[in-house]
Motif scaffolding. Structure first.
Motif, PDB file in Angstrom:
ATOM      1  N   VAL A 154       0.887  -1.058  -0.123  1.00 20.76           N
ATOM      2  CA  VAL A 154      -0.171   0.076   0.019  1.00 20.76           C
ATOM      3  C   VAL A 154       0.888   1.244   0.106  1.00 20.76           C
ATOM      4  O   VAL A 154       0.533   2.406  -0.666  1.00 20.76           O
ATOM      5  CB  VAL A 154      -1.030   0.052   1.120  1.00 20.76           C
ATOM      6  N   ALA A 155       2.126   1.096   0.694  1.00 21.83           N
ATOM      7  CA  ALA A 155       2.651   2.356   0.880  1.00 21.83           C
ATOM      8  C   ALA A 155       3.511   2.790  -0.343  1.00 21.83           C
ATOM      9  O   ALA A 155       3.562   3.926  -0.979  1.00 21.83           O
ATOM     10  CB  ALA A 155       3.902   2.080   1.882  1.00 21.83           C
ATOM     11  N   LEU A 156       3.907   2.114  -1.262  1.00 16.92           N
ATOM     12  CA  LEU A 156       4.298   1.909  -2.585  1.00 16.92           C
ATOM     13  C   LEU A 156       3.393   2.607  -3.541  1.00 16.92           C
ATOM     14  O   LEU A 156       3.880   3.577  -4.171  1.00 16.92           O
ATOM     15  CB  LEU A 156       4.808   0.509  -3.188  1.00 16.92           C
ATOM     16  N   CYS A 157       1.962   2.226  -3.274  1.00 16.37           N
ATOM     17  CA  CYS A 157       0.968   3.156  -4.263  1.00 16.37           C
ATOM     18  C   CYS A 157       0.859   4.623  -3.799  1.00 16.37           C
ATOM     19  O   CYS A 157       0.746   5.406  -4.459  1.00 16.37           O
ATOM     20  CB  CYS A 157       0.222   2.322  -3.987  1.00 16.37           C
ATOM     21  N   PHE A 158       0.942   4.648  -2.412  1.00 18.36           N
ATOM     22  CA  PHE A 158       0.933   5.853  -1.829  1.00 18.36           C
ATOM     23  C   PHE A 158       2.237   6.904  -2.139  1.00 18.36           C
ATOM     24  O   PHE A 158       1.883   8.074  -2.507  1.00 18.36           O
ATOM     25  CB  PHE A 158       0.711   5.907  -0.286  1.00 18.36           C
ATOM     26  N   ALA A 159       3.193   6.114  -2.246  1.00 19.60           N
ATOM     27  CA  ALA A 159       4.254   6.855  -2.633  1.00 19.60           C
ATOM     28  C   ALA A 159       4.446   7.541  -3.920  1.00 19.60           C
ATOM     29  O   ALA A 159       4.647   8.649  -4.280  1.00 19.60           O
ATOM     30  CB  ALA A 159       5.790   6.163  -2.758  1.00 19.60           C
ATOM     31  N   GLU A 160       3.807   6.823  -4.821  1.00 21.08           N
ATOM     32  CA  GLU A 160       3.549   7.102  -6.270  1.00 21.08           C
ATOM     33  C   GLU A 160       2.489   8.371  -6.301  1.00 21.08           C
ATOM     34  O   GLU A 160       2.664   9.458  -6.915  1.00 21.08           O
ATOM     35  CB  GLU A 160       2.899   6.071  -7.170  1.00 21.08           C
ATOM     36  N   LEU A 161       1.386   8.383  -5.469  1.00 18.79           N
ATOM     37  CA  LEU A 161       0.406   9.262  -5.392  1.00 18.79           C
ATOM     38  C   LEU A 161       0.848  10.548  -4.761  1.00 18.79           C
ATOM     39  O   LEU A 161       0.547  11.868  -5.161  1.00 18.79           O
ATOM     40  CB  LEU A 161      -0.743   8.873  -4.781  1.00 18.79           C
ATOM     41  N   ALA A 162       1.683  10.536  -3.740  1.00 19.25           N
ATOM     42  CA  ALA A 162       2.471  11.484  -3.049  1.00 19.25           C
ATOM     43  C   ALA A 162       3.371  12.347  -4.038  1.00 19.25           C
ATOM     44  O   ALA A 162       3.312  13.572  -4.030  1.00 19.25           O
ATOM     45  CB  ALA A 162       3.274  10.989  -1.885  1.00 19.25           C
ATOM     46  N   SER A 163       4.008  11.676  -4.948  1.00 18.58           N
ATOM     47  CA  SER A 163       4.698  12.469  -5.848  1.00 18.58           C
ATOM     48  C   SER A 163       3.842  13.054  -7.052  1.00 18.58           C
ATOM     49  O   SER A 163       4.271  13.985  -7.411  1.00 18.58           O
ATOM     50  CB  SER A 163       5.598  11.475  -6.458  1.00 18.58           C
ATOM     51  N   ARG A 164       2.575  12.532  -7.105  1.00 21.85           N
ATOM     52  CA  ARG A 164       1.839  13.279  -8.345  1.00 21.85           C
ATOM     53  C   ARG A 164       1.043  14.316  -7.749  1.00 21.85           C
ATOM     54  O   ARG A 164       0.787  15.148  -8.526  1.00 21.85           O
ATOM     55  CB  ARG A 164       0.870  12.064  -8.872  1.00 21.85           C
ATOM     56  N   PHE A 165       0.572  14.088  -6.465  1.00 23.88           N
ATOM     57  CA  PHE A 165      -0.201  15.015  -6.069  1.00 23.88           C
ATOM     58  C   PHE A 165       0.139  15.465  -4.519  1.00 23.88           C
ATOM     59  O   PHE A 165       0.074  15.192  -3.526  1.00 23.88           O
ATOM     60  CB  PHE A 165      -1.760  14.489  -5.776  1.00 23.88           C
ATOM     61  N   PRO A 166       1.333  16.484  -4.696  1.00 20.23           N
ATOM     62  CA  PRO A 166       2.052  16.970  -3.239  1.00 20.23           C
ATOM     63  C   PRO A 166       1.012  17.978  -2.649  1.00 20.23           C
ATOM     64  O   PRO A 166       1.473  19.292  -2.541  1.00 20.23           O
ATOM     65  CB  PRO A 166       3.149  17.637  -4.060  1.00 20.23           C
ATOM     66  N   LEU A 167       0.028  17.335  -2.116  1.00 22.19           N
ATOM     67  CA  LEU A 167      -1.021  18.383  -1.479  1.00 22.19           C
ATOM     68  C   LEU A 167      -1.216  18.022   0.040  1.00 22.19           C
ATOM     69  O   LEU A 167      -1.433  16.701   0.281  1.00 22.19           O
ATOM     70  CB  LEU A 167      -2.473  18.341  -2.388  1.00 22.19           C
ATOM     71  N   SER A 168      -1.784  18.976   0.839  1.00 22.29           N
ATOM     72  CA  SER A 168      -2.298  18.902   2.190  1.00 22.29           C
ATOM     73  C   SER A 168      -3.603  17.954   2.062  1.00 22.29           C
ATOM     74  O   SER A 168      -4.358  18.141   1.081  1.00 22.29           O
ATOM     75  CB  SER A 168      -2.478  20.116   2.800  1.00 22.29           C
ATOM     76  N   GLY A 169      -3.494  16.932   2.774  1.00 23.43           N
ATOM     77  CA  GLY A 169      -4.922  16.173   2.823  1.00 23.43           C
ATOM     78  C   GLY A 169      -4.638  14.846   2.248  1.00 23.43           C
ATOM     79  O   GLY A 169      -5.693  13.972   2.520  1.00 23.43           O
ATOM     80  N   GLY A 170      -3.571  14.605   1.820  1.00 18.12           N
ATOM     81  CA  GLY A 170      -3.227  13.105   1.637  1.00 18.12           C
ATOM     82  C   GLY A 170      -4.023  12.433   0.670  1.00 18.12           C
ATOM     83  O   GLY A 170      -4.542  12.544  -0.402  1.00 18.12           O
ATOM     84  N   VAL A 171      -4.776  11.527   1.602  1.00 15.14           N
ATOM     85  CA  VAL A 171      -5.653  10.306   0.813  1.00 15.14           C
ATOM     86  C   VAL A 171      -6.949  11.019   0.190  1.00 15.14           C
ATOM     87  O   VAL A 171      -7.430  10.413  -0.801  1.00 15.14           O
ATOM     88  CB  VAL A 171      -5.978   9.259   2.116  1.00 15.14           C
ATOM     89  N   TYR A 172      -7.382  11.992   0.846  1.00 17.16           N
ATOM     90  CA  TYR A 172      -8.533  12.930   0.388  1.00 17.16           C
ATOM     91  C   TYR A 172      -8.180  13.568  -0.967  1.00 17.16           C
ATOM     92  O   TYR A 172      -8.938  13.264  -1.944  1.00 17.16           O
ATOM     93  CB  TYR A 172      -8.879  14.244   1.225  1.00 17.16           C
ATOM     94  N   GLN A 173      -7.198  13.974  -1.074  1.00 16.00           N
ATOM     95  CA  GLN A 173      -6.731  14.561  -2.659  1.00 16.00           C
ATOM     96  C   GLN A 173      -6.360  13.377  -3.580  1.00 16.00           C
ATOM     97  O   GLN A 173      -6.700  13.648  -4.566  1.00 16.00           O
ATOM     98  CB  GLN A 173      -5.479  15.506  -2.415  1.00 16.00           C
ATOM     99  N   TRP A 174      -5.613  12.317  -3.103  1.00 12.09           N
ATOM    100  CA  TRP A 174      -5.515  11.457  -3.768  1.00 12.09           C
ATOM    101  C   TRP A 174      -6.634  10.829  -4.603  1.00 12.09           C
ATOM    102  O   TRP A 174      -6.870  10.557  -5.711  1.00 12.09           O
ATOM    103  CB  TRP A 174      -4.484  10.375  -3.349  1.00 12.09           C
ATOM    104  N   ALA A 175      -7.657  10.543  -3.742  1.00 14.22           N
ATOM    105  CA  ALA A 175      -8.982   9.903  -4.046  1.00 14.22           C
ATOM    106  C   ALA A 175      -9.766  10.848  -4.852  1.00 14.22           C
ATOM    107  O   ALA A 175     -10.323  10.488  -5.938  1.00 14.22           O
ATOM    108  CB  ALA A 175      -9.670   9.443  -3.009  1.00 14.22           C
ATOM    109  N   LYS A 176      -9.528  12.181  -4.734  1.00 15.48           N
ATOM    110  CA  LYS A 176     -10.332  13.118  -5.336  1.00 15.48           C
ATOM    111  C   LYS A 176      -9.930  13.348  -6.882  1.00 15.48           C
ATOM    112  O   LYS A 176     -10.565  13.311  -7.870  1.00 15.48           O
ATOM    113  CB  LYS A 176     -10.153  14.492  -4.880  1.00 15.48           C
ATOM    114  N   PHE A 177      -8.554  13.254  -6.918  1.00 14.73           N
ATOM    115  CA  PHE A 177      -7.993  13.207  -8.270  1.00 14.73           C
ATOM    116  C   PHE A 177      -7.642  12.179  -8.989  1.00 14.73           C
ATOM    117  O   PHE A 177      -7.763  12.179 -10.347  1.00 14.73           O
ATOM    118  CB  PHE A 177      -6.391  14.118  -8.019  1.00 14.73           C
TER     119      PHE A 177
END
Length: 497
Positions: free
Chosen positions: A73-96
């Protein structure tokens, strides 16, 4: 070449946001945010007795399994954190990766998880403080379960108030305390591992493989059903929250590069250190048959004191208490940034006030106060619940992994279109050809976690039906309220010209 703050701010503007929070965190601070949230000195010392009480020494094997699954799961999150560097983490990743509604539901569920976790972590003081001095058992005695629960809620509420004050003062103070706390915790963990190993009285095989007549109801290696129950209690509770580095992205320099690395480093560092602490603790325990190892008044704190001696054990418990305090600060900081991010998008009641940043501290003060108040209310509501520790922690684990499941599922759904478009050129971390298999395995793992943690077990939730199904009932209520709030805000926004 290191990106300047202006570059980071321009990157943020591309997503439609302006820089309001103070961007002052470096690589270590970003790592420290995730590590202090996981905080094995908090989670292991708080939850060891639950896993041991269910499966005895065999619960050790749940740790490497959960670590491996959460790393996917962390590997997937690392990808998303690099694509969407925004406050809110999982909220922003799911939104985008999904849509505003899925982003809202993910954020809503995870916000509830963080506030519940804040309450659960604060209660960890009860596991360690009274073992340093009986004077910390302010209410009743440690032999009375009701007095223990009430005292835990009192100590937890005091810690939440302190955490709220520190978080309201700004990210600089929080980062300094966090860095000191993580540094102290790392040193403490190393010393603990070495001392436990030097005081070992049995081999690893005798400690976690050949389990016989240990006196806790387990006379052989636990069966699968027992191990699943233990998995839901200890390892699952400790090994989440590694996404915190992504949640604080707008306060981190060059977050596209540093946040993904911090997410993976925090999980791996805490995971492997926790593995060694567990193994060597079981090797060093004077008597694996001591029933107090599976009791809240004993557990890992009692084991450490019995191995290291009263004085050295009490000194080490002081480090544990510091780790609990820092972990509480980190959890609340994550909750505040998530509430800020959701309020900034206008889908929370009183969104404007919740997303307002103090010009003095550059912190959303109202969001900070409400997160702290929410945690105290949760503690007070559970005052009469006979299994308050198990309920609060299990609900937190469930909601965290439910939010993780949504994000991982949406990422998998979007991988085909992302591959066709050549990926994200600005992202500085990518799984490449391993993306699909890792993402599929992560989704399978998250599905297992959600089902296993929510399973209506007597050992976790209680004997009454409304206790056993508490996780499902509370989750259904949370989702129902979330849907209602979302569409109420959506309709209200359309009516306002």
């Amino acid at each position: 070449m290191k990106d300047s703050p202006v570059t980071d701010n321009n990157d943020l503007a591309r997503f439609g946001y302006r820089q309001e929070l103070q961007r002052s965190m470096g690589s270590f601070s970003s790592f420290a945010a995730g590590f202090s949230y996981i905080s094995i000195l908090t989670g292991l010392f708080q939850m060891f007795h639950l896993g041991y009480g269910v499966a005895g020494p065999g619960f050790f094997w749940t740790w490497p399994c959960v670590l491996a699954g959460q790393f996917l799961v962390a590997l997937c999150f690392a990808e998303l954190a690099s694509r969407f560097p925004l406050s809110g983490g999982v909220y922003q990743w799911a939104k985008f990766t999904g849509n505003p509604f899925l982003g809202w539901m993910t954020g809503w569920i995870y916000l509830a998880c963080l506030i519940v976790t804040l309450a659960a972590v604060a209660m960890a003081l009860q596991v360690s403080l009274p073992q340093i001095s009986s004077s910390f058992q302010v209410i009743g005695t440690s032999n009375d379960p009701k007095s223990v629960a009430i005292n835990a809620i009192l100590l937890g509420s005091i810690l939440v108030v302190i955490s709220t004050i520190v978080n309201a003062r700004g990210i600089k103070l929080l980062a300094v305390i966090n860095n000191i706390g993580v540094f102290a915790e790392l040193i403490g963990i190393v010393f603990l591992i070495v001392l436990l190993y030097l005081n070992r009285v049995r081999s690893p095989v005798e400690a976690v493989v050949h389990i016989k007549n240990i006196g806790t109801g387990v006379t052989s290696f636990p069966d699968l059903k027992t191990l699943l129950a233990a998995t839901a209690l200890t390892a699952s509770y400790v090994l989440y929250g590694f996404d915190t580095a992504g949640t604080l992205a707008e306060e981190t320099h060059d977050p596209r590069k540093k946040a993904p690395r911090a997410i993976l480093q925090a999980l791996l560092a805490a995971g492997f250190a926790g593995l060694l602490v567990l193994l060597f603790a079981l090797m060093a325990a004077p008597d694996l048959g001591n029933p107090n190892l599976g009791n809240i008044n004993g557990g890992l704190p009692m084991l450490v004191k019995s191995v290291l001696g009263e004085t050295a054990g009490s000194l080490f418990l002081c480090i544990v208490i510091f780790a609990i305090i820092v972990c509480t600060f980190a959890v609340q900081s994550g909750a505040v940034r998530l509430m800020f991010a959701m309020g900034r998008d206008g889908f929370l009641p009183y969104s404007k006030s919740l997303s307002e940043v103090s010009p003095k501290t550059q912190t959303p003060v109202l969001a900070t106060v409400l997160c702290g108040l929410g945690a105290i209310i949760i503690l007070a509501v559970n005052l009469q619940f006979p299994k308050v520790f198990e309920l609060v922690t299990s609900i937190a684990i469930l909601w965290a992994n439910l939010a993780y499941w949504i994000v991982v599922a949406l990422l998998l759904k979007n991988r085909i279109s992302l591959a066709r478009n050549g990926g994200d050129a600005d992202a500085k971390f990518s799984l490449g050809k391993w993306g699909f298999p890792v993402n599929i395995l992560a989704l399978i793992w998250s599905s297992f976690m959600v089902i296993n943690v929510s399973w209506p077990r007597t050992a976790t939730y209680g004997v009454e039906w409304y206790q056993q199904y508490a996780a499902w009932i509370y989750t259904a209520a949370l989702v129902g309220i979330g849907v209602s709030v979302y569409y109420y805000r959506l309709i209200r926004r359309k009516r306002i010209p």
